[in-house]
Design a protein around this motif. Structure first.
Motif, PDB file in Angstrom:
ATOM      1  N   GLY A  67     -44.011 -13.405 -10.362  1.00  0.00           N
ATOM      2  CA  GLY A  67     -44.734 -14.480  -9.687  1.00  0.00           C
ATOM      3  C   GLY A  67     -46.224 -14.351  -9.916  1.00  0.00           C
ATOM      4  N   GLY A  68     -46.597 -13.923 -11.119  1.00  0.00           N
ATOM      5  CA  GLY A  68     -47.966 -13.482 -11.397  1.00  0.00           C
ATOM      6  C   GLY A  68     -48.981 -14.574 -11.667  1.00  0.00           C
ATOM      7  N   GLY A  69     -48.582 -15.848 -11.631  1.00  0.00           N
ATOM      8  CA  GLY A  69     -49.563 -16.911 -11.848  1.00  0.00           C
ATOM      9  C   GLY A  69     -50.229 -16.781 -13.206  1.00  0.00           C
ATOM     10  N   VAL A  70     -51.562 -16.792 -13.225  1.00  0.00           N
ATOM     11  CA  VAL A  70     -52.284 -16.680 -14.498  1.00  0.00           C
ATOM     12  C   VAL A  70     -52.589 -15.224 -14.863  1.00  0.00           C
ATOM     13  CG1 VAL A  70     -53.257 -18.996 -14.357  1.00  0.00           C
ATOM     14  CG2 VAL A  70     -54.532 -17.068 -13.385  1.00  0.00           C
ATOM     15  N   ALA A  71     -51.919 -14.307 -14.188  1.00  0.00           N
ATOM     16  CA  ALA A  71     -51.932 -12.883 -14.558  1.00  0.00           C
ATOM     17  C   ALA A  71     -53.308 -12.235 -14.501  1.00  0.00           C
ATOM     18  CB  ALA A  71     -51.316 -12.701 -15.941  1.00  0.00           C
ATOM     19  N   PRO A  72     -54.078 -12.441 -13.433  1.00  0.00           N
ATOM     20  CA  PRO A  72     -55.427 -11.866 -13.407  1.00  0.00           C
ATOM     21  C   PRO A  72     -55.439 -10.332 -13.438  1.00  0.00           C
ATOM     22  CG  PRO A  72     -54.813 -12.677 -11.234  1.00  0.00           C
ATOM     23  CD  PRO A  72     -53.761 -13.158 -12.181  1.00  0.00           C
ATOM     24  N   MET A  73     -54.438  -9.711 -12.831  1.00  0.00           N
ATOM     25  CA  MET A  73     -54.420  -8.251 -12.792  1.00  0.00           C
ATOM     26  C   MET A  73     -53.756  -7.656 -14.026  1.00  0.00           C
ATOM     27  SD  MET A  73     -55.696  -6.016 -10.719  1.00  0.00           S
ATOM     28  CE  MET A  73     -55.802  -6.907  -9.157  1.00  0.00           C
ATOM     29  N   SER A  74     -52.619  -8.243 -14.424  1.00  0.00           N
ATOM     30  CA  SER A  74     -51.892  -7.639 -15.547  1.00  0.00           C
ATOM     31  C   SER A  74     -52.622  -7.809 -16.870  1.00  0.00           C
ATOM     32  CB  SER A  74     -50.474  -8.213 -15.634  1.00  0.00           C
ATOM     33  OG  SER A  74     -50.475  -9.588 -15.936  1.00  0.00           O
ATOM     34  N   ARG A  75     -53.531  -8.789 -16.959  1.00  0.00           N
ATOM     35  CA  ARG A  75     -54.308  -8.914 -18.204  1.00  0.00           C
ATOM     36  C   ARG A  75     -55.183  -7.680 -18.414  1.00  0.00           C
ATOM     37  NH1 ARG A  75     -57.661 -13.465 -17.433  1.00  0.00           N
ATOM     38  NH2 ARG A  75     -56.501 -14.395 -15.703  1.00  0.00           N
ATOM     39  N   HIS A  76     -55.698  -7.114 -17.325  1.00  0.00           N
ATOM     40  CA  HIS A  76     -56.465  -5.867 -17.453  1.00  0.00           C
ATOM     41  C   HIS A  76     -55.573  -4.739 -17.965  1.00  0.00           C
ATOM     42  CE1 HIS A  76     -60.111  -7.396 -15.590  1.00  0.00           C
ATOM     43  NE2 HIS A  76     -59.420  -7.836 -14.558  1.00  0.00           N
ATOM     44  N   LEU A  77     -54.328  -4.732 -17.501  1.00  0.00           N
ATOM     45  CA  LEU A  77     -53.396  -3.688 -17.932  1.00  0.00           C
ATOM     46  C   LEU A  77     -52.982  -3.886 -19.383  1.00  0.00           C
ATOM     47  CD1 LEU A  77     -51.292  -3.654 -14.649  1.00  0.00           C
ATOM     48  CD2 LEU A  77     -52.795  -1.829 -15.456  1.00  0.00           C
ATOM     49  N   ALA A  78     -52.769  -5.144 -19.772  1.00  0.00           N
ATOM     50  CA  ALA A  78     -52.441  -5.423 -21.175  1.00  0.00           C
ATOM     51  C   ALA A  78     -53.588  -5.026 -22.096  1.00  0.00           C
ATOM     52  CB  ALA A  78     -52.116  -6.906 -21.339  1.00  0.00           C
ATOM     53  N   ALA A  79     -54.819  -5.234 -21.629  1.00  0.00           N
ATOM     54  CA  ALA A  79     -55.986  -4.862 -22.431  1.00  0.00           C
ATOM     55  C   ALA A  79     -56.059  -3.355 -22.663  1.00  0.00           C
ATOM     56  CB  ALA A  79     -57.259  -5.351 -21.746  1.00  0.00           C
ATOM     57  N   ARG A  80     -55.379  -2.598 -21.803  1.00  0.00           N
ATOM     58  CA  ARG A  80     -55.320  -1.138 -21.972  1.00  0.00           C
ATOM     59  C   ARG A  80     -54.135  -0.709 -22.829  1.00  0.00           C
ATOM     60  NH1 ARG A  80     -57.251   2.193 -16.649  1.00  0.00           N
ATOM     61  NH2 ARG A  80     -59.205   1.084 -16.258  1.00  0.00           N
ATOM     62  N   GLY A  81     -53.391  -1.687 -23.349  1.00  0.00           N
ATOM     63  CA  GLY A  81     -52.299  -1.369 -24.260  1.00  0.00           C
ATOM     64  C   GLY A  81     -50.917  -1.389 -23.654  1.00  0.00           C
ATOM     65  N   HIS A  82     -50.793  -1.716 -22.372  1.00  0.00           N
ATOM     66  CA  HIS A  82     -49.484  -1.736 -21.734  1.00  0.00           C
ATOM     67  C   HIS A  82     -48.762  -3.055 -22.030  1.00  0.00           C
ATOM     68  CE1 HIS A  82     -50.529   1.973 -19.785  1.00  0.00           C
ATOM     69  NE2 HIS A  82     -51.596   1.433 -19.220  1.00  0.00           N
ATOM     70  N   ALA A 131     -49.656 -10.654 -27.781  1.00  0.00           N
ATOM     71  CA  ALA A 131     -48.670  -9.717 -28.334  1.00  0.00           C
ATOM     72  C   ALA A 131     -48.188  -8.709 -27.303  1.00  0.00           C
ATOM     73  CB  ALA A 131     -49.269  -8.986 -29.540  1.00  0.00           C
ATOM     74  N   GLN A 132     -48.979  -8.527 -26.254  1.00  0.00           N
ATOM     75  CA  GLN A 132     -48.613  -7.560 -25.210  1.00  0.00           C
ATOM     76  C   GLN A 132     -47.688  -8.169 -24.158  1.00  0.00           C
ATOM     77  OE1 GLN A 132     -50.213  -5.131 -27.240  1.00  0.00           O
ATOM     78  NE2 GLN A 132     -50.123  -4.156 -25.233  1.00  0.00           N
ATOM     79  N   TYR A 133     -47.469  -9.478 -24.227  1.00  0.00           N
ATOM     80  CA  TYR A 133     -46.798 -10.195 -23.143  1.00  0.00           C
ATOM     81  C   TYR A 133     -45.450 -10.765 -23.545  1.00  0.00           C
ATOM     82  CZ  TYR A 133     -50.375 -10.341 -19.493  1.00  0.00           C
ATOM     83  OH  TYR A 133     -51.243 -10.011 -18.483  1.00  0.00           O
ATOM     84  N   GLN A 134     -44.562 -10.830 -22.561  1.00  0.00           N
ATOM     85  CA  GLN A 134     -43.375 -11.670 -22.592  1.00  0.00           C
ATOM     86  C   GLN A 134     -43.490 -12.611 -21.398  1.00  0.00           C
ATOM     87  OE1 GLN A 134     -39.636  -9.760 -21.694  1.00  0.00           O
ATOM     88  NE2 GLN A 134     -38.422 -11.362 -22.674  1.00  0.00           N
ATOM     89  N   LEU A 135     -43.551 -13.912 -21.642  1.00  0.00           N
ATOM     90  CA  LEU A 135     -43.708 -14.902 -20.578  1.00  0.00           C
ATOM     91  C   LEU A 135     -42.359 -15.547 -20.284  1.00  0.00           C
ATOM     92  CD1 LEU A 135     -46.679 -14.476 -21.539  1.00  0.00           C
ATOM     93  CD2 LEU A 135     -47.067 -16.877 -21.028  1.00  0.00           C
ATOM     94  N   ILE A 136     -41.959 -15.504 -19.027  1.00  0.00           N
ATOM     95  CA  ILE A 136     -40.647 -15.988 -18.611  1.00  0.00           C
ATOM     96  C   ILE A 136     -40.805 -17.026 -17.506  1.00  0.00           C
ATOM     97  CG2 ILE A 136     -38.387 -15.354 -17.690  1.00  0.00           C
ATOM     98  CD1 ILE A 136     -38.915 -14.021 -20.333  1.00  0.00           C
ATOM     99  N   HIS A 137     -40.223 -18.218 -17.717  1.00  0.00           N
ATOM    100  CA  HIS A 137     -40.202 -19.237 -16.661  1.00  0.00           C
ATOM    101  C   HIS A 137     -39.024 -18.914 -15.749  1.00  0.00           C
ATOM    102  CE1 HIS A 137     -39.670 -23.700 -15.356  1.00  0.00           C
ATOM    103  NE2 HIS A 137     -40.407 -23.013 -14.492  1.00  0.00           N
ATOM    104  N   SER A 138     -39.322 -18.186 -14.676  1.00  0.00           N
ATOM    105  CA  SER A 138     -38.267 -17.668 -13.814  1.00  0.00           C
ATOM    106  C   SER A 138     -38.847 -17.324 -12.453  1.00  0.00           C
ATOM    107  CB  SER A 138     -37.665 -16.401 -14.453  1.00  0.00           C
ATOM    108  OG  SER A 138     -36.996 -15.602 -13.510  1.00  0.00           O
ATOM    109  N   SER A 139     -38.014 -17.415 -11.435  1.00  0.00           N
ATOM    110  CA  SER A 139     -38.404 -16.918 -10.119  1.00  0.00           C
ATOM    111  C   SER A 139     -38.306 -15.394 -10.113  1.00  0.00           C
ATOM    112  CB  SER A 139     -37.489 -17.495  -9.035  1.00  0.00           C
ATOM    113  OG  SER A 139     -36.171 -16.989  -9.189  1.00  0.00           O
ATOM    114  N   ALA A 140     -38.919 -14.779  -9.124  1.00  0.00           N
ATOM    115  CA  ALA A 140     -38.806 -13.324  -8.983  1.00  0.00           C
ATOM    116  C   ALA A 140     -37.356 -12.915  -8.750  1.00  0.00           C
ATOM    117  CB  ALA A 140     -39.691 -12.849  -7.828  1.00  0.00           C
ATOM    118  N   GLN A 141     -36.593 -13.796  -8.072  1.00  0.00           N
ATOM    119  CA  GLN A 141     -35.205 -13.475  -7.734  1.00  0.00           C
ATOM    120  C   GLN A 141     -34.303 -13.391  -8.958  1.00  0.00           C
ATOM    121  OE1 GLN A 141     -37.236 -15.617  -6.198  1.00  0.00           O
ATOM    122  NE2 GLN A 141     -36.404 -16.343  -4.253  1.00  0.00           N
TER     123      GLN A 141
END
Length: 269
Positions: free
Chosen positions: A54-69, A95-105
């Motif tokens: 449910g990450g929306g525009v991914a403000p937090m995970s983009r920082h993590l992706a920038a670190r190579g995760h 390249a660091q992401y997989q985007l899924i149109h899905s609910s958390a459930q």
């Protein structure tokens, strides 16, 4: 409320008013300190699989992706995912992401492996059955993995209405005012969320109040302060009481119980 909130109709407004505001900046600054602590729980050379649910525009995970995760981002809103893709592409992180149109459930249908870290930020309060949603999501976490959960705090909602003098509204049980589309329809009681996580074999490691005083300031145009001072003091006070419990949101994080060799021997015996 009978179904989970989908932000397709107000995705652009949400991004502007939530992520692009001073409130959003405080949230990022405070929660990122906790994310740093979470990262320290893993070997520094390990590439982590992050589930941003449910990450929306991914403000937090983009920082993590920038670190190579590696990040799996899912959201119920296709509009949010489109906006996320634009932001991620602009930063060269697709390249660091997989985007899924899905609910958390239903994200479990798309996971090829258990995530090392689950981010679940400001989603619970928009769901029809928050306890079940959280417990189902945490089942996907790898043993020894870390859960990062942020939720709209019922205590903060109550205190905000009290200091604003909305006493009749409080006496009426604080029913959701539908004209405030970006305000969650309900707050969650902190002790309930903590218990749901512990029921899911999560050992709690930290609790942080998000915006512990900023939202209660009488007039942000009056006083002797800079916005930088606000952020610095929020970061300084947010992990001590009573400030944790007064946060408009609370970020709680913990580790999934990893069975010890002794536990495994008991099971095998």
């Amino acid at each position: 409320m009978t179904e989970d909130k989908n932000f397709d109709d107000i995705a652009h407004k949400f991004v502007k008013n939530i992520y692009g505001s001073g409130k959003g900046e405080i949230r990022q600054a405070v929660v990122w300190q906790d994310i740093e602590q979470i990262l320290h729980c893993f070997p520094p050379e390990q590439t982590l699989h992050i589930l941003d649910a449910g990450g929306g525009v991914a403000p937090m995970s983009r920082h993590l992706a920038a670190r190579g995760h590696k990040v799996t981002l899912c959201d119920l809103s296709s509009q949010m995912l489109d906006l996320a893709r634009q932001e991620i592409e602009q930063q060269g992180l697709l390249a660091q992401y997989q985007l899924i149109h899905s609910s958390a459930q239903t994200i479990g249908e798309y996971l090829s492996e258990p995530p090392d870290v689950i981010l679940f930020h400001a989603v619970l309060e928009w769901t029809a059955e928050p306890e079940q949603v959280l417990k189902d999501l945490l089942k996907h976490l790898r043993p020894g993995g870390m859960a990062s959960v942020m939720f709209y705090n019922q205590t903060g909602l109550l205190f905000k209405n009290l200091v604003c003098g909305n006493l009749t509204h409080v006496e009426e049980g604080m029913p959701h005012r539908k004209r405030f589309k970006l305000q969650p329809p309900k707050g969650l009681h902190p002790e309930s969320v903590y218990q749901w996580m512990q029921d899911s074999d999560i050992t709690l490691k930290g609790k942080t109040g998000v915006r512990t005083f900023h939202d209660y300031m009488r007039d942000t145009n009056i006083g002797d302060f800079t916005f930088e001072q606000v952020i610095a003091l929020e970061q300084q006070l947010c992990r001590q009481e009573p400030f944790v419990s007064l946060g408009r949101y609370i970020h709680v994080w913990g580790q999934h119980h990893a069975p010890s060799n002794q536990d495994e021997n008991k099971d095998n015996g």
